[in-house]
Design an enzyme around this catalytic site. Structure first.
Site, PDB file in Angstrom:
ATOM      1  N   ASP A  31       5.898  47.922-117.595  1.00 14.83           N
ATOM      2  CA  ASP A  31       7.046  48.783-117.433  1.00 14.83           C
ATOM      3  C   ASP A  31       8.020  48.535-118.534  1.00 14.83           C
ATOM      4  O   ASP A  31       9.130  48.962-118.521  1.00 14.83           O
ATOM      5  CB  ASP A  31       7.752  48.538-116.109  1.00 14.83           C
ATOM      6  CG  ASP A  31       7.233  49.466-115.069  1.00 14.83           C
ATOM      7  OD1 ASP A  31       6.490  50.354-115.410  1.00 14.83           O
ATOM      8  OD2 ASP A  31       7.568  49.312-113.922  1.00 14.83           O
ATOM      9  N   HIS A 378       7.795  51.687-105.862  1.00 22.94           N
ATOM     10  CA  HIS A 378       8.248  52.306-107.106  1.00 22.94           C
ATOM     11  C   HIS A 378       8.932  51.296-108.004  1.00 22.94           C
ATOM     12  O   HIS A 378       9.452  50.264-107.563  1.00 22.94           O
ATOM     13  CB  HIS A 378       9.179  53.497-106.821  1.00 22.94           C
ATOM     14  CG  HIS A 378      10.598  53.132-106.518  1.00 22.94           C
ATOM     15  ND1 HIS A 378      11.549  52.933-107.503  1.00 22.94           N
ATOM     16  CD2 HIS A 378      11.246  52.929-105.331  1.00 22.94           C
ATOM     17  CE1 HIS A 378      12.717  52.644-106.938  1.00 22.94           C
ATOM     18  NE2 HIS A 378      12.557  52.621-105.621  1.00 22.94           N
ATOM     19  N   CYS A 379       8.894  51.594-109.283  1.00 25.79           N
ATOM     20  CA  CYS A 379       9.636  50.839-110.291  1.00 25.79           C
ATOM     21  C   CYS A 379      10.448  51.859-111.068  1.00 25.79           C
ATOM     22  O   CYS A 379      11.228  52.596-110.471  1.00 25.79           O
ATOM     23  CB  CYS A 379       8.694  50.015-111.168  1.00 25.79           C
ATOM     24  SG  CYS A 379       7.222  50.894-111.724  1.00 25.79           S
ATOM     25  N   SER A 380      10.248  51.961-112.364  1.00 32.09           N
ATOM     26  CA  SER A 380      10.948  52.985-113.136  1.00 32.09           C
ATOM     27  C   SER A 380      10.065  54.214-113.324  1.00 32.09           C
ATOM     28  O   SER A 380      10.412  55.304-112.910  1.00 32.09           O
ATOM     29  CB  SER A 380      11.385  52.426-114.490  1.00 32.09           C
ATOM     30  OG  SER A 380      12.146  53.377-115.200  1.00 32.09           O
TER      31      SER A 380
END
Length: 483
Positions: A31, A378-380
Site C-alpha cells: 500500500d 479496507h486500507c487505502s
C-alpha cells in the site's frame, strides 16, 4: 593448479533494463504506492474539467544497513546461523531484505538430530494411528529461498498482466475479468487504476438508472487443503472511501451485512500528510451522523449512525468502536469498527507488532455475527494491506487446524501437486476476485515468513532447530532485515 578460475568475482549490478517488467497497475509496496501523487493547485477557471483519480506507482526504496534500529523479536531464531563471516545477498529490487529460509537437500526441512523429533501422531487432531507415528516435517513451501519466493511473485504479476490484457482486448461484459467503465465510476475511485472486476463487485441497491457502483469486491476463499471440512472465509475488500462515497459505505453495510457486523480499517485517515481514507465514521462517544440527507439516489434512504463506545486493545494498537445504525422500518444494527494503527504506509507490520495484528484478527472474528457474514476489510486502495490481512488469516487456519501436517507429500504421482504452494494459490485466487491483492513483494514475503514462524511456534520449535547446509547459512549479527 591454476586456482584463479575459482576466485569469486563481483557481479555487476543488474541494469534497469534487465529487471522483470513491473505491472503498471495499482499499488506500490504494501500500500506504499498507495500514496496518490500530489496534484497541482486547481486552476481558477470554473469551466476546467475535474482532475481524474491519480494512478499508483511502485517505488522501490532500499533500507540501508546503517538504519537498523532496535532488533526485532525474531532475531533470536537466526543466531545459530552466525557460523560464517559471509552474508547472503539480497536481490537488488527488494524494498527490505528477508533472510533466505533454510534449504535442505530434500523437499522438507528436518529437525536437528540431537533434538527429540515431534511425531505427527502427537499433534492435536492428527488422525495418524498411534502405532505408526511419523516424523514431523515442515511443508516444502515454507522452506523456499528468498529467490524462489521472489520468482513466484513475478509469476503472479505476469498472470495478472495477462488477465488485464485479456480484459482490454475482450469487450464482452460477460467476460470474467471485464473492466468497469463510466465517468461517474472514475469519480468514485480513489486511484485511477484500481477498480473491482466488473463481474465481481458489490452493487448498491439503488433505483434503476442510478449508478450502483462502489469500489468494493466480495471475496470468498475455500480451504486449500480441506474445502469440504471447513466453511469458506467471506470478506468484502474495499477502497478507503472518499468524501463523496462515505455514505455509500453505510448503505452497503446495511444492505450486505447482518448485525453485528465488522469493519476492519488498516490505514489511518492521513499518512505522510496525504489523505488515505476519508473519516467516514463518528470517532467520539455519542457523536451522531445523518446519512442520506441529500437523497442522492432519490429513493428516500435515511440512516442515523451513532458511536456508542470506544475501546482500546493491544496497548492502543487497536481502536474498537461500537456503532449503532438506525434505519426507519428496520431493526437497529450494531457495527464494530476496528481501526488498526500499527501498519505503516511503507512497509508491513513490525515483528514486534504481530501479537496486536493477531489480536485484530481474533477480535474481528469474535465480534462478527456468523462465519457466513462477510467482514469488510479496507486500507487505502483495498488491495495491498487488505489482501495481506485476508491471505494471512485464511492460511493460518490451515496451520492451526493441523491440516497442513496431514498432507501426504508423496501420495500423488505428480510432484507439483504433492508440493502445492498454498500461499501462491491463495494470492492468485484473491487476485482473480480483486486486482492486485497482496500487491507488493514485501507483503508477499511477509506471508511466507510469518506462516513459517507460526508453524514453528505451533510445534514448539525455533529456527535453530532446523538444519541447513553450510553454504546457505546466514550471518545477521549486526543487521536486522525487518527494521
Amino acid at each position: 593448479m591454476d586456482l584463479s578460475r575459482f576466485r569469486r568475482t563481483k557481479k555487476a549490478p543488474a541494469s534497469p533494463a534487465s529487471s522483470p517488467p513491473a505491472i503498471v497497475l495499482p499499488d506500490s509496496p504494501s500500500d506504499k504506492s498507495m500514496s496518490p501523487a500530489k496534484a497541482d493547485p486547481p486552476p481558477t477557471r470554473r469551466e476546467s474539467p475535474p482532475t481524474p483519480p491519480p494512478l499508483l506507482t511502485i517505488p522501490m526504496p532500499m533500507t540501508p544497513r546503517s538504519d537498523s534500529g532496535s532488533k526485532s523479536p525474531f532475531r533470536r531464531g537466526f543466531h545459530p546461523f552466525r557460523q560464517t563471516q559471509k552474508r547472503a545477498r539480497s536481490p537488488a529490487q527488494a524494498t527490505f531484505s528477508l533472510p533466505a529460509t533454510p534449504v535442505t537437500g530434500g523437499p522438507m526441512s528436518i529437525v536437528d538430530s540431537d533434538k527429540s523429533l515431534p511425531m505427527a501422531g502427537d499433534q492435536p487432531g492428527d488422525n495418524t494411528t498411534q502405532g505408526n507415528p511419523k516424523p514431523l516435517t515442515m511443508p516444502a513451501f515454507l522452506n523456499l529461498s528468498y529467490q524462489e519466493i521472489e520468482s513466484k511473485f513475478l509469476d503472479l504479476n505476469w498472470a495478472e498482466r495477462f488477465r488485464i490484457n485479456e480484459a482490454m482486448s475482450n469487450p464482452s461484459p460477460r467476460y470474467r475479468f471485464a473492466r468497469v467503465f463510466g465517468p461517474e465510476i472514475k469519480n468514485r475511485d480513489r486511484y485511477g487504476n484500481i477498480q473491482p472486476w466488473a463481474n465481481n463487485r458489490v452493487k448498491l441497491q439503488v433505483p434503476e438508472g442510478k449508478t450502483d457502483y462502489i469500489n468494493a469486491s466480495p471475496i470468498v476463499l475455500q480451504s486449500p487443503i480441506n474445502p469440504e471440512g471447513k466453511p469458506p472465509h467471506r470478506y468484502i475488500a474495499m477502497q478507503g472511501p472518499k468524501a463523496g462515497t462515505a455514505e455509500h459505505v453505510w448503505r452497503m453495510v446495511i444492505e450486505q451485512l447482518q448485525s453485528p457486523a465488522v469493519i476492519v480499517m488498516l490505514t489511518e485517515t492521513h499518512e505522510g500528510g496525504v489523505e488515505k481514507c476519508y473519516p467516514y465514521f463518528p470517532r467520539m462517544v455519542d457523536e451522531t451522523w445523518q446519512v442520506g440527507e441529500n437523497d442522492e439516489f432519490g429513493d428516500g434512504f435515511r440512516a442515523e449512525i451513532k458511536c456508542v463506545s470506544v475501546e482500546e486493545h493491544a496497548n492502543g494498537a487497536i481502536e474498537a468502536r461500537q456503532i449503532m445504525v438506525h434505519v426507519e422500518g428496520r431493526e437497529d444494527m450494531t457495527v464494530w469498527h476496528l481501526l488498526y494503527r500499527k501498519w505503516p504506509d511503507f512497509g508491513v507490520p513490525a515483528l514486534g507488532d504481530l501479537e496486536s495484528f493477531f489480536e485484530l484478527m481474533r477480535l474481528s472474528r469474535e465480534k462478527n455475527a456468523t462465519e457466513d457474514n462477510p467482514r469488510i476489510i479496507h486500507c487505502s486502495a483495498g488491495v495491498g494491506r487488505s489482501g495481506t490481512f485476508i491471505a494471512l488469516e485464511h492460511l493460518m487456519r490451515e496451520i492451526d487446524s493441523g491440516d497442513i501436517d496431514k498432507r501426504e507429500p508423496i501420495a500423488h504421482p505428480n510432484p507439483d501437486i504433492d508440493n502445492d504452494d498454498i500461499i501462491y494459490k491463495t494470492v492468485d485466487a484473491l487476485r482473480e476476485q480483486r486486482k492486485l491483492m497482496v500487491q507488493a513483494e514485501p507483503q508477499y514475503h511477509f506471508l511466507y515468513h510469518v506462516l513459517r514462524q507460526h508453524w514453528l511456534e505451533k510445534h514448539g520449535l525455533m529456527e535453530q532447530d532446523m538444519q541447513e547446509p553450510a553454504a546457505k547459512r546466514l550471518e545477521v549479527d549486526d543487521y536486522d532485515p525487518f527494521i
